[in-house]
Design an enzyme around this catalytic site. Structure first.
Site, PDB file in Angstrom:
ATOM      1  N   ASN A   1      -9.107   4.446 -28.695  1.00 55.16           N
ATOM      2  CA  ASN A   1      -8.930   5.747 -29.114  1.00 55.16           C
ATOM      3  C   ASN A   1      -7.758   5.772 -30.289  1.00 55.16           C
ATOM      4  O   ASN A   1      -7.375   6.878 -30.831  1.00 55.16           O
ATOM      5  CB  ASN A   1      -8.545   6.703 -27.883  1.00 55.16           C
ATOM      6  CG  ASN A   1      -9.801   6.850 -27.228  1.00 55.16           C
ATOM      7  OD1 ASN A   1      -9.725   7.013 -25.805  1.00 55.16           O
ATOM      8  ND2 ASN A   1     -10.977   6.877 -27.684  1.00 55.16           N
TER       9      ASN A   1
ATOM     10  N   ASP B   1     -15.149  12.223 -20.437  1.00 51.38           N
ATOM     11  CA  ASP B   1     -15.615  12.442 -21.880  1.00 51.38           C
ATOM     12  C   ASP B   1     -16.074  13.700 -22.038  1.00 51.38           C
ATOM     13  O   ASP B   1     -16.488  14.542 -21.335  1.00 51.38           O
ATOM     14  CB  ASP B   1     -16.923  11.287 -22.307  1.00 51.38           C
ATOM     15  CG  ASP B   1     -17.169  11.012 -23.692  1.00 51.38           C
ATOM     16  OD1 ASP B   1     -16.060  11.053 -24.457  1.00 51.38           O
ATOM     17  OD2 ASP B   1     -17.874  10.532 -24.018  1.00 51.38           O
TER      18      ASP B   1
HETATM   19  C1  IPE Z   1     -12.572  12.584 -24.100  1.00 51.55           C
HETATM   20  O1  IPE Z   1     -12.949  13.605 -24.848  1.00 51.55           O
HETATM   21  C2  IPE Z   1     -11.158  12.387 -24.212  1.00 51.55           C
HETATM   22  C3  IPE Z   1     -10.659  11.205 -25.113  1.00 51.55           C
HETATM   23  C4  IPE Z   1     -11.505  10.038 -25.034  1.00 51.55           C
HETATM   24  C5  IPE Z   1      -9.322  10.956 -24.981  1.00 51.55           C
HETATM   25  P1  IPE Z   1     -13.513  13.059 -26.362  1.00 51.55           P
HETATM   26  O2  IPE Z   1     -12.375  13.474 -27.203  1.00 51.55           O
HETATM   27  O3  IPE Z   1     -14.144  11.876 -26.467  1.00 51.55           O
HETATM   28  O4  IPE Z   1     -14.394  14.021 -26.546  1.00 51.55           O
HETATM   29  P2  IPE Z   1     -15.947  14.054 -27.381  1.00 51.55           P
HETATM   30  O5  IPE Z   1     -16.566  12.765 -26.826  1.00 51.55           O
HETATM   31  O6  IPE Z   1     -15.692  13.900 -28.710  1.00 51.55           O
HETATM   32  O7  IPE Z   1     -16.802  15.325 -26.927  1.00 51.55           O
HETATM   33  C1  IPE Z   2     -14.240   7.097 -23.497  1.00 52.07           C
HETATM   34  O1  IPE Z   2     -14.462   8.189 -24.193  1.00 52.07           O
HETATM   35  C2  IPE Z   2     -12.724   7.143 -23.002  1.00 52.07           C
HETATM   36  C3  IPE Z   2     -12.044   7.993 -22.787  1.00 52.07           C
HETATM   37  C4  IPE Z   2     -12.636   8.855 -21.969  1.00 52.07           C
HETATM   38  C5  IPE Z   2     -10.548   7.913 -22.500  1.00 52.07           C
HETATM   39  P1  IPE Z   2     -14.793   7.823 -25.738  1.00 52.07           P
HETATM   40  O2  IPE Z   2     -15.218   9.049 -26.096  1.00 52.07           O
HETATM   41  O3  IPE Z   2     -13.716   7.006 -26.480  1.00 52.07           O
HETATM   42  O4  IPE Z   2     -16.207   7.018 -25.609  1.00 52.07           O
HETATM   43  P2  IPE Z   2     -16.599   5.405 -25.903  1.00 52.07           P
HETATM   44  O5  IPE Z   2     -15.416   4.652 -26.101  1.00 52.07           O
HETATM   45  O6  IPE Z   2     -17.615   5.696 -26.889  1.00 52.07           O
HETATM   46  O7  IPE Z   2     -17.228   5.282 -24.644  1.00 52.07           O
HETATM   47 MG    MG Z   3     -15.993  10.777 -26.406  1.00 54.64          MG
END
Ligand code: IPE
Ligand code: IPE
Ligand code: MG
Length: 225
Positions: A64, A16
């Site tokens: 996502n 994350d």
């Molecule tokens: C994790 O980074 C990657 C995915 C979930 C695809 P994020 O895109 O969730 O990054 P933050 O949490 O917004 O910083």
């Molecule tokens: C968790 O990241 C999923 C991945 C790292 C792909 P998100 O940013 O989507 O976080 P959640 O779903 O809120 O836990």
């Molecule tokens: Mg995230």
């Protein structure tokens, strides 16, 4: 439960914080995802050096898909790139697997070109005998459990811990020893809900693109305690 000396370690990472990493640098979120993919390639090398048997990473969740279209498209391209790293994986003797909603299920949304990259990488690294890298893409722990319980119900033994385990997406995926969640949020995601029962958890404020070997060692140290 501390693993014994011969049990291959299973480390699971909730990668994350790519977006926040980019935001702090005044970059678009997509740059954070690009750097996150590069970091995964780096971490795979470290994990091999540390003799980790199983590394499972959360690349993209069933939730996502709700992100803006251009961001999703960018992340899809990065998974095509990741599963295209066959030469590197072979050099490291790493076998790659994928975990997620089956491509033929009604809800699955993975486009054909990513499906092809995934299938090819699995075949082209199948003979490797070192670490197994499992990438979770279009993965949700709840969706997996629903499918597993449906499968378990259709057996003679009915719904038991054993029949549920046998009907998970990857029945051979061992229990997780330690879950790592980067970027500060101290909560469980929708990740390996069944397999991670009893796992240690390492939370860190470090964003995924900056997560490196020192921090991996800190997470592994939880298992010696
Ligand atoms: C994790 O980074 C990657 C995915 C979930 C695809 P994020 O895109 O969730 O990054 P933050 O949490 O917004 O910083
Ligand atoms: C968790 O990241 C999923 C991945 C790292 C792909 P998100 O940013 O989507 O976080 P959640 O779903 O809120 O836990
Ligand atoms: Mg995230």
């Amino acid at each position: 439960m501390p693993p014994d000396a011969h049990h291959p370690l299973h480390v699971a990472c909730i990668m994350d914080g790519n977006g926040r990493w980019a935001g702090r640098r005044g970059l678009p979120r997509t740059d954070g995802h690009t750097e996150g993919e590069e970091n995964l390639a780096r971490l795979v090398r470290v994990a091999v050096q540390r003799d980790i048997g199983w590394l499972t990473v959360f690349g993209f969740s069933t939730e996502n898909w709700r992100r803006p279209r251009p961001e999703v498209r960018h992340i899809l391209g990065l998974h095509e790139k990741l599963f295209g790293r066959v030469a590197e994986l072979n050099e490291l003797n790493v076998r790659i697997q994928w975990i997620g909603r089956p491509f033929d299920s009604r809800e699955a949304r993975t486009p054909k070109y990513v499906q092809r990259a995934i299938r090819k990488a699995i075949v082209d690294t199948a003979e490797n005998t070192g670490m197994t890298l499992t990438v979770a893409f279009d993965y949700g722990g709840r969706a997996e459990l629903v499918k597993a319980v449906e499968g378990a119900r259709s057996t003679d033994a009915g719904v038991t811990p054993e029949t549920i385990s046998q009907h998970m997406y990857l029945p051979d995926l061992p229990p997780v020893d330690v879950v790592i969640r980067t970027s500060g949020e101290r909560r469980v995601s929708n990740f390996l809900l069944w397999q991670a029962a009893g796992a240690a958890i390492h939370f860190t404020d470090t964003a995924w693109p900056d997560f490196g070997e020192t921090e991996l060692d800190e997470a592994l140290a939880l298992l010696d305690a």
